[in-house]
Design a protein around this motif. Sequence first.
Motif, PDB file in Angstrom:
ATOM      1  N   VAL A 105       0.861  -1.181   0.000  1.00  0.00           N
ATOM      2  CA  VAL A 105       0.000   0.000   0.000  1.00  0.00           C
ATOM      3  C   VAL A 105       0.897   1.230   0.000  1.00  0.00           C
ATOM      4  N   LYS A 106       0.893   1.952  -1.120  1.00  0.00           N
ATOM      5  CA  LYS A 106       1.735   3.142  -1.257  1.00  0.00           C
ATOM      6  C   LYS A 106       1.103   4.376  -0.643  1.00  0.00           C
ATOM      7  N   SER A 107      -0.232   4.453  -0.683  1.00  0.00           N
ATOM      8  CA  SER A 107      -0.891   5.604  -0.080  1.00  0.00           C
ATOM      9  C   SER A 107      -2.269   5.199   0.427  1.00  0.00           C
ATOM     10  N   ALA A 108      -2.658   5.850   1.496  1.00  0.00           N
ATOM     11  CA  ALA A 108      -3.980   5.681   2.095  1.00  0.00           C
ATOM     12  C   ALA A 108      -4.429   7.080   2.498  1.00  0.00           C
ATOM     13  N   THR A 109      -5.273   7.676   1.673  1.00  0.00           N
ATOM     14  CA  THR A 109      -5.645   9.069   1.898  1.00  0.00           C
ATOM     15  C   THR A 109      -7.118   9.190   2.263  1.00  0.00           C
ATOM     16  N   ARG A 110      -7.430  10.292   2.877  1.00  0.00           N
ATOM     17  CA  ARG A 110      -8.812  10.635   3.213  1.00  0.00           C
ATOM     18  C   ARG A 110      -9.097  12.007   2.628  1.00  0.00           C
ATOM     19  N   SER A 111     -10.343  12.193   2.228  1.00  0.00           N
ATOM     20  CA  SER A 111     -10.729  13.516   1.744  1.00  0.00           C
ATOM     21  C   SER A 111     -12.128  13.849   2.255  1.00  0.00           C
ATOM     22  N   ALA A 112     -12.303  15.122   2.589  1.00  0.00           N
ATOM     23  CA  ALA A 112     -13.579  15.596   3.122  1.00  0.00           C
ATOM     24  C   ALA A 112     -13.966  16.864   2.393  1.00  0.00           C
ATOM     25  N   GLY A 113     -15.248  17.005   2.123  1.00  0.00           N
ATOM     26  CA  GLY A 113     -15.751  18.207   1.477  1.00  0.00           C
ATOM     27  C   GLY A 113     -17.091  18.590   2.065  1.00  0.00           C
ATOM     28  N   VAL A 114     -17.493  19.803   1.794  1.00  0.00           N
ATOM     29  CA  VAL A 114     -18.768  20.315   2.289  1.00  0.00           C
ATOM     30  C   VAL A 114     -19.904  19.436   1.781  1.00  0.00           C
ATOM     31  N   ASP A 115     -20.808  19.109   2.673  1.00  0.00           N
ATOM     32  CA  ASP A 115     -22.012  18.345   2.343  1.00  0.00           C
ATOM     33  C   ASP A 115     -21.677  17.006   1.691  1.00  0.00           C
ATOM     34  N   GLY A 116     -20.651  16.345   2.225  1.00  0.00           N
ATOM     35  CA  GLY A 116     -20.252  15.052   1.670  1.00  0.00           C
ATOM     36  C   GLY A 116     -19.771  14.119   2.757  1.00  0.00           C
ATOM     37  N   ALA A 117     -19.629  12.872   2.387  1.00  0.00           N
ATOM     38  CA  ALA A 117     -19.118  11.854   3.311  1.00  0.00           C
ATOM     39  C   ALA A 117     -17.590  11.830   3.247  1.00  0.00           C
ATOM     40  N   LEU A 118     -16.958  11.413   4.347  1.00  0.00           N
ATOM     41  CA  LEU A 118     -15.512  11.266   4.382  1.00  0.00           C
ATOM     42  C   LEU A 118     -15.124  10.121   3.444  1.00  0.00           C
ATOM     43  N   GLU A 119     -14.230  10.398   2.508  1.00  0.00           N
ATOM     44  CA  GLU A 119     -13.840   9.417   1.507  1.00  0.00           C
ATOM     45  C   GLU A 119     -12.440   8.887   1.783  1.00  0.00           C
ATOM     46  N   ALA A 120     -12.161   7.702   1.235  1.00  0.00           N
ATOM     47  CA  ALA A 120     -10.852   7.067   1.390  1.00  0.00           C
ATOM     48  C   ALA A 120     -10.374   6.562   0.037  1.00  0.00           C
ATOM     49  N   THR A 121      -9.060   6.644  -0.170  1.00  0.00           N
ATOM     50  CA  THR A 121      -8.440   6.117  -1.383  1.00  0.00           C
ATOM     51  C   THR A 121      -7.196   5.343  -0.976  1.00  0.00           C
ATOM     52  N   PHE A 122      -7.030   4.154  -1.567  1.00  0.00           N
ATOM     53  CA  PHE A 122      -5.859   3.325  -1.316  1.00  0.00           C
ATOM     54  C   PHE A 122      -5.203   3.025  -2.661  1.00  0.00           C
ATOM     55  N   ASN A 123      -3.902   3.260  -2.753  1.00  0.00           N
ATOM     56  CA  ASN A 123      -3.153   2.928  -3.962  1.00  0.00           C
ATOM     57  C   ASN A 123      -2.167   1.818  -3.623  1.00  0.00           C
ATOM     58  N   ILE A 124      -2.284   0.727  -4.376  1.00  0.00           N
ATOM     59  CA  ILE A 124      -1.495  -0.483  -4.116  1.00  0.00           C
ATOM     60  C   ILE A 124      -0.567  -0.733  -5.289  1.00  0.00           C
ATOM     61  N   LYS A 125       0.730  -0.854  -5.015  1.00  0.00           N
ATOM     62  CA  LYS A 125       1.715  -1.216  -6.037  1.00  0.00           C
ATOM     63  C   LYS A 125       1.795  -2.730  -6.092  1.00  0.00           C
ATOM     64  N   ILE A 126       1.536  -3.297  -7.262  1.00  0.00           N
ATOM     65  CA  ILE A 126       1.546  -4.744  -7.443  1.00  0.00           C
ATOM     66  C   ILE A 126       2.980  -5.220  -7.553  1.00  0.00           C
ATOM     67  N   ASN A 127       3.293  -6.272  -6.800  1.00  0.00           N
ATOM     68  CA  ASN A 127       4.630  -6.840  -6.743  1.00  0.00           C
ATOM     69  C   ASN A 127       4.586  -8.215  -7.392  1.00  0.00           C
ATOM     70  N   GLY A 128       5.197  -8.371  -8.561  1.00  0.00           N
ATOM     71  CA  GLY A 128       5.195  -9.659  -9.254  1.00  0.00           C
ATOM     72  C   GLY A 128       4.001  -9.821 -10.163  1.00  0.00           C
ATOM     73  N   ALA A 129       3.694 -11.065 -10.462  1.00  0.00           N
ATOM     74  CA  ALA A 129       2.645 -11.388 -11.431  1.00  0.00           C
ATOM     75  C   ALA A 129       1.275 -11.458 -10.758  1.00  0.00           C
ATOM     76  N   ILE A 130       0.248 -11.206 -11.555  1.00  0.00           N
ATOM     77  CA  ILE A 130      -1.147 -11.351 -11.123  1.00  0.00           C
ATOM     78  C   ILE A 130      -1.599 -12.769 -11.474  1.00  0.00           C
ATOM     79  N   THR A 131      -2.352 -13.370 -10.575  1.00  0.00           N
ATOM     80  CA  THR A 131      -2.963 -14.670 -10.833  1.00  0.00           C
ATOM     81  C   THR A 131      -4.439 -14.437 -11.121  1.00  0.00           C
ATOM     82  N   GLU A 132      -4.904 -14.931 -12.252  1.00  0.00           N
ATOM     83  CA  GLU A 132      -6.319 -14.801 -12.596  1.00  0.00           C
ATOM     84  C   GLU A 132      -6.999 -16.147 -12.442  1.00  0.00           C
ATOM     85  N   GLY A 133      -8.216 -16.108 -11.928  1.00  0.00           N
ATOM     86  CA  GLY A 133      -8.932 -17.354 -11.734  1.00  0.00           C
ATOM     87  C   GLY A 133     -10.408 -17.209 -11.873  1.00  0.00           C
TER      88      GLY A 133
END
Length: 133
Positions: A105-133
């Motif tokens: 997890v490279k970043s875990a941010t929160r954002s808030a604005g007027v008349d809105g819900a508290l939001e969250a964003t997570f950015n994940i750097k993938i290490n190696g290959a992805i497995t699909e199933g």
Amino acid sequence: MTIEAQGTTIEISSDGGSVWVEILGITSVEGPDGEASDIDVTTLKSTAKEYLTGLPDEGNLSLSGFHKSTDPGQDMARAAKVSRATHDFRVTYSDATTISFEGGVKSATRSAGVDGALEATFNIKINGAITEG
């Protein structure tokens, strides 16, 4: 066949994938966004640049949604950013197909604005290959 996005789940595991914890509150998943590198094989006899396709870089996965301060999945993702430890991640789509990978997890941010819900964003750097199933 078109796959409905509603019902997609995102999970994190810190023990090699034997116990999965869902990350709740997510409204959007973007990625993986990676691409392979280019290997320049241009010679003095070439009439234009020439390339081989290099190793794939699976890139990043971005999660957006609502901040949940009591959600164990979001807590694990925030803790992974602080500890810099890699974890296993799994995305399960509504048709039961999955992608799984190790990432940090490279970043875990929160954002808030007027008349809105508290939001969250997570950015994940993938290490190696992805497995699909």
